[in-house]
Scaffold this motif. Structure first.
Motif, PDB file in Angstrom:
ATOM      1  N   UNK A   1      50.948  -6.905  -1.814  1.00 10.87           N
ATOM      2  CA  UNK A   1      52.084  -6.490  -0.998  1.00 10.87           C
ATOM      3  C   UNK A   1      53.369  -6.360  -1.820  1.00 10.87           C
ATOM      4  N   UNK A   2      53.223  -6.497  -3.151  1.00  6.29           N
ATOM      5  CA  UNK A   2      54.371  -6.317  -4.022  1.00  6.29           C
ATOM      6  C   UNK A   2      55.224  -7.549  -4.205  1.00  6.29           C
ATOM      7  N   UNK A   3      54.789  -8.693  -3.694  1.00  2.84           N
ATOM      8  CA  UNK A   3      55.558  -9.929  -3.827  1.00  2.84           C
ATOM      9  C   UNK A   3      55.267 -10.592  -5.167  1.00  2.84           C
ATOM     10  N   UNK A   4      56.326 -11.117  -5.808  1.00  7.74           N
ATOM     11  CA  UNK A   4      56.165 -11.770  -7.107  1.00  7.74           C
ATOM     12  C   UNK A   4      55.392 -13.069  -6.925  1.00  7.74           C
ATOM     13  N   UNK A   5      54.402 -13.279  -7.777  1.00 10.99           N
ATOM     14  CA  UNK A   5      53.524 -14.442  -7.702  1.00 10.99           C
ATOM     15  C   UNK A   5      54.057 -15.558  -8.596  1.00 10.99           C
ATOM     16  N   UNK A   6      53.981 -16.777  -8.112  1.00 12.16           N
ATOM     17  CA  UNK A   6      54.344 -17.955  -8.907  1.00 12.16           C
ATOM     18  C   UNK A   6      53.202 -18.234  -9.876  1.00 12.16           C
ATOM     19  N   UNK A   7      53.428 -17.976 -11.135  1.00 12.12           N
ATOM     20  CA  UNK A   7      52.362 -18.128 -12.140  1.00 12.12           C
ATOM     21  C   UNK A   7      51.780 -19.545 -12.145  1.00 12.12           C
ATOM     22  N   UNK A   8      52.671 -20.529 -11.987  1.00 12.26           N
ATOM     23  CA  UNK A   8      52.213 -21.915 -12.084  1.00 12.26           C
ATOM     24  C   UNK A   8      51.234 -22.300 -11.001  1.00 12.26           C
ATOM     25  N   UNK A   9      51.211 -21.529  -9.919  1.00 13.80           N
ATOM     26  CA  UNK A   9      50.319 -21.857  -8.806  1.00 13.80           C
ATOM     27  C   UNK A   9      49.000 -21.104  -8.879  1.00 13.80           C
ATOM     28  N   UNK A  10      48.784 -20.358  -9.954  1.00 11.71           N
ATOM     29  CA  UNK A  10      47.573 -19.521 -10.071  1.00 11.71           C
ATOM     30  C   UNK A  10      46.691 -20.041 -11.198  1.00 11.71           C
ATOM     31  N   UNK A  11      45.401 -20.172 -10.912  1.00  6.64           N
ATOM     32  CA  UNK A  11      44.419 -20.524 -11.939  1.00  6.64           C
ATOM     33  C   UNK A  11      43.796 -19.216 -12.444  1.00  6.64           C
ATOM     34  N   UNK A  12      44.371 -18.672 -13.493  1.00 11.64           N
ATOM     35  CA  UNK A  12      43.915 -17.377 -13.998  1.00 11.64           C
ATOM     36  C   UNK A  12      42.509 -17.438 -14.594  1.00 11.64           C
ATOM     37  N   UNK A  13      42.049 -18.633 -14.921  1.00 11.42           N
ATOM     38  CA  UNK A  13      40.727 -18.771 -15.533  1.00 11.42           C
ATOM     39  C   UNK A  13      39.608 -18.341 -14.594  1.00 11.42           C
ATOM     40  N   UNK A  14      39.905 -18.302 -13.300  1.00  7.00           N
ATOM     41  CA  UNK A  14      38.855 -17.943 -12.324  1.00  7.00           C
ATOM     42  C   UNK A  14      38.648 -16.434 -12.195  1.00  7.00           C
ATOM     43  N   UNK A  15      39.509 -15.658 -12.900  1.00  4.56           N
ATOM     44  CA  UNK A  15      39.457 -14.208 -12.733  1.00  4.56           C
ATOM     45  C   UNK A  15      38.883 -13.500 -13.969  1.00  4.56           C
ATOM     46  N   UNK A  16      38.296 -12.348 -13.712  1.00  2.00           N
ATOM     47  CA  UNK A  16      37.805 -11.493 -14.792  1.00  2.00           C
ATOM     48  C   UNK A  16      38.250 -10.061 -14.516  1.00  2.00           C
ATOM     49  N   UNK A  17      37.747  -9.102 -15.287  1.00  2.00           N
ATOM     50  CA  UNK A  17      38.168  -7.712 -15.141  1.00  2.00           C
ATOM     51  C   UNK A  17      37.840  -7.142 -13.761  1.00  2.00           C
ATOM     52  N   UNK A  18      36.795  -7.649 -13.140  1.00  2.31           N
ATOM     53  CA  UNK A  18      36.356  -7.098 -11.858  1.00  2.31           C
ATOM     54  C   UNK A  18      37.131  -7.672 -10.660  1.00  2.31           C
ATOM     55  N   UNK A  19      37.457  -8.973 -10.700  1.00  2.00           N
ATOM     56  CA  UNK A  19      38.035  -9.582  -9.497  1.00  2.00           C
ATOM     57  C   UNK A  19      39.510  -9.959  -9.621  1.00  2.00           C
ATOM     58  N   UNK A  20      40.181  -9.543 -10.689  1.00  2.00           N
ATOM     59  CA  UNK A  20      41.608  -9.848 -10.853  1.00  2.00           C
ATOM     60  C   UNK A  20      42.380  -9.198  -9.703  1.00  2.00           C
ATOM     61  N   UNK A  21      43.061  -9.991  -8.828  1.00  2.26           N
ATOM     62  CA  UNK A  21      43.632  -9.437  -7.598  1.00  2.26           C
ATOM     63  C   UNK A  21      45.097  -9.017  -7.693  1.00  2.26           C
TER      64      UNK A  21
END
Length: 542
Positions: free
Chosen positions: A385-405
């Motif tokens: 929706x275009x809202x800025x995401x708080x990086x500290x609240x995201x576990x980026x390790x769970x994502x890959x090229x296919x499911x990066x949201x």
């Protein structure tokens, strides 16, 4: 016998004579009529396998246009034979048309079925030749469907036959080839090189990997002789690398897109030792590419021309270069090459945001975020929706090229990857022209470094040139918008066609040949395809 009976007898005799005449006439024409019917039926059967030929001959009432006995038929045959015999002059695959076999059949054909088959075979060959001459002998999308995505302006096959019948045969065949000045100059250069090739080309290669001013000896003499043969300097008996030779090297470098320092370094020497046959191949490929762009309505009185291996972008007005700048293009990498296509520039964006393409976000930036969520701080990470995401609240390790949201965006700034302005011609390839903060790359001789878009060396001047058609003071207007710091769309009041081309061989207005490196190896692939089609190099005596 009374007079009335005599009159009736006379009438009977006249009727009998007339009836006999009709019978004799019918008898005399029946074979010819039957032959005509059989011939037309044979044409219909021979053309039935090709829907375009079938449609044309049906509309033409199955009458021949080649093997008939009229003066028009003869004129078409003669013009066709002459045109096809000249196919090698255009770098077209002459063996494909088998004109000698067709001519032999024209001389010996007998019988309705054989004549009908010959008629249709000539039309089939005619369509192959006409299409090849006007829009190219090979399809670029079959050679490289990812990056050579130019939409070739193919004509209706039926229209070729219809227009031929309506036209002067000689005029029709003459009008098939591209009418551009560039095509004519390339064709002239091709003949010049073919004649020179018959005389032995440019002579022996230079037996050295590099040479510098001050050097002397046999390699220097070989270098001088080769440059003389190429036409870049006048003949001299000097055996030293003097000022005249340095000037000759410099002229060669200018004509080949090399740094014009007058030193025959390793890169320059490779180009000097490139054989005439290779240069001739480049010219033939350039002619084929010119046919691919044989657009009926032209390229536009004003258009932008980006030549990938020349690393330049030009604004063309009525065939003249009115603005030029150097460029950086896509890297020679399967995921980054700049594609070849045409579109229409509609607007520019001043102070643009960079919306990171998903391929870059997932392949380049996601691995960094998985190791450290604080990486690439210059980029905003936003949700759907275009809202800025708080990086500290995201576990980026769970994502890959296919499911990066997430999406990624770099706000406007002088450090923005797009610089301070981008020029938009919306297209499915997501390619555009833009500024860049990486100015140092323009100092390189070979400039293939981008992700596919075209970076401009003088983006502001390019903008001024485009805006000059709609603003009394384009520079002041541009700067006023720039100084707001806000992302601003500026529409062009008149759309400008953009043609992204790939030419390793092209001419100057005076006809001098220019050659560039085949940075993506596309020309090599094209000539291989042309060779498979039947194109070959030739040496011409004379």
């Amino acid at each position: 016998m009374n007079s009335q009976g005599g009159a009736r007898a006379a009438i009977f005799r006249v009727v009998a004579v007339c009836a006999m005449a009709v019978v004799l006439h019918l008898v005399s024409i029946a074979p010819a009529s039957a032959q005509v019917t059989a011939f037309k039926q044979a044409i219909a059967e021979a053309a039935a396998k090709d829907k375009d030929l079938a449609a044309f001959y049906k509309a033409n009432k199955f009458k021949p246009i080649w093997v008939g006995r009229t003066g028009k038929d003869r004129s078409r045959r003669e013009a066709f034979i002459k045109a096809v015999r000249a196919a090698p002059m255009h770098g077209l695959p002459a063996p494909k048309y088998a004109i000698d076999d067709l001519v032999a059949r024209m001389k010996s054909v007998k019988g309705a079925e054989a004549r009908a088959q010959l008629e249709v075979d000539i039309s089939t060959t005619f369509l192959e030749y006409a299409t090849d001459m006007q829009t190219g002998a090979v399809d670029p999308r079959r050679i490289d469907p990812v990056f050579m995505v130019r939409q070739v302006p193919y004509r209706s096959r039926v229209s070729y036959l219809t227009n031929l019948v309506k036209s002067s045969p000689r005029g029709f065949f003459k009008a098939l080839a591209p009418r551009s000045e560039e095509y004519a100059r390339l064709m002239k250069a091709k003949l010049t090189y073919e004649k020179a090739l018959a005389r032995g080309g440019w002579g022996p290669k230079v037996p050295a990997k590099s040479l510098k001013p001050g050097a002397s000896g046999a390699p220097v003499v070989a270098l001088r002789n080769r440059l003389v043969a190429m036409g870049y300097m006048k003949r001299s008996s000097s055996a030293s690398y003097d000022g005249a030779l340095a000037a000759g090297v410099q002229q060669f470098q200018l004509a080949h897109g090399l740094t014009p320092d007058g030193v025959a370094g390793a890169g320059t020497m490779i180009e000097i030792n490139t054989g005439m046959d290779k240069r001739l191949q480049s010219i033939i490929v350039a002619m084929e590419r010119e046919r691919w762009m044989n657009i009926p309505e032209g390229r536009g009185k004003r258009h932008v021309l980006v030549n990938i291996p020349d690393f330049t972008a030009k604004i063309m007005d009525n065939g003249k270069v009115t603005f030029e700048t150097i460029t950086v293009v896509g890297k020679n990498d399967p995921d980054r090459e700049t594609p070849e296509f045409s579109d229409v520039m509609e607007f520019m964006v001043i102070n643009p945001s960079w919306y990171v393409p998903r391929s870059i976000a997932t392949k380049e930036y996601l691995p960094l975020l998985r190791r450290n969520s604080g990486a690439v701080r210059h980029l905003e990470i936003t949700d759907s929706r275009g809202r800025v995401v708080n990086r500290g609240a995201v576990n980026f390790a769970q994502y890959n090229e296919r499911n990066f949201p997430f999406n990624m965006r770099q706000p406007p700034s002088r450090r923005n990857a797009l610089g301070l302005v981008k020029f938009m011609f919306p297209n499915k390839h997501n390619i555009y022209l833009h500024d860049t903060p990486a100015k140092n790359l323009f100092d390189r001789e070979r400039r293939d470094f981008s992700h596919g878009c075209v970076r401009l060396g003088k983006p502001f001047d390019f903008a001024y040139a485009l805006l000059a058609r709609q603003e009394s003071n384009p520079e002041a207007y541009f700067q006023s918008v720039l100084n707001t710091g806000s992302e601003t769309r500026v529409n062009l009041k008149q759309d400008v066609p953009v043609h992204i081309i790939y030419r390793t061989a092209y001419t100057t207005p005076k006809g001098q040949m220019q050659f560039r490196r085949d940075v993506y190896n596309r020309d090599r692939k094209i000539f291989a395809a042309l060779s498979r089609a039947g194109v070959s190099l030739r040496a011409v005596q004379g």
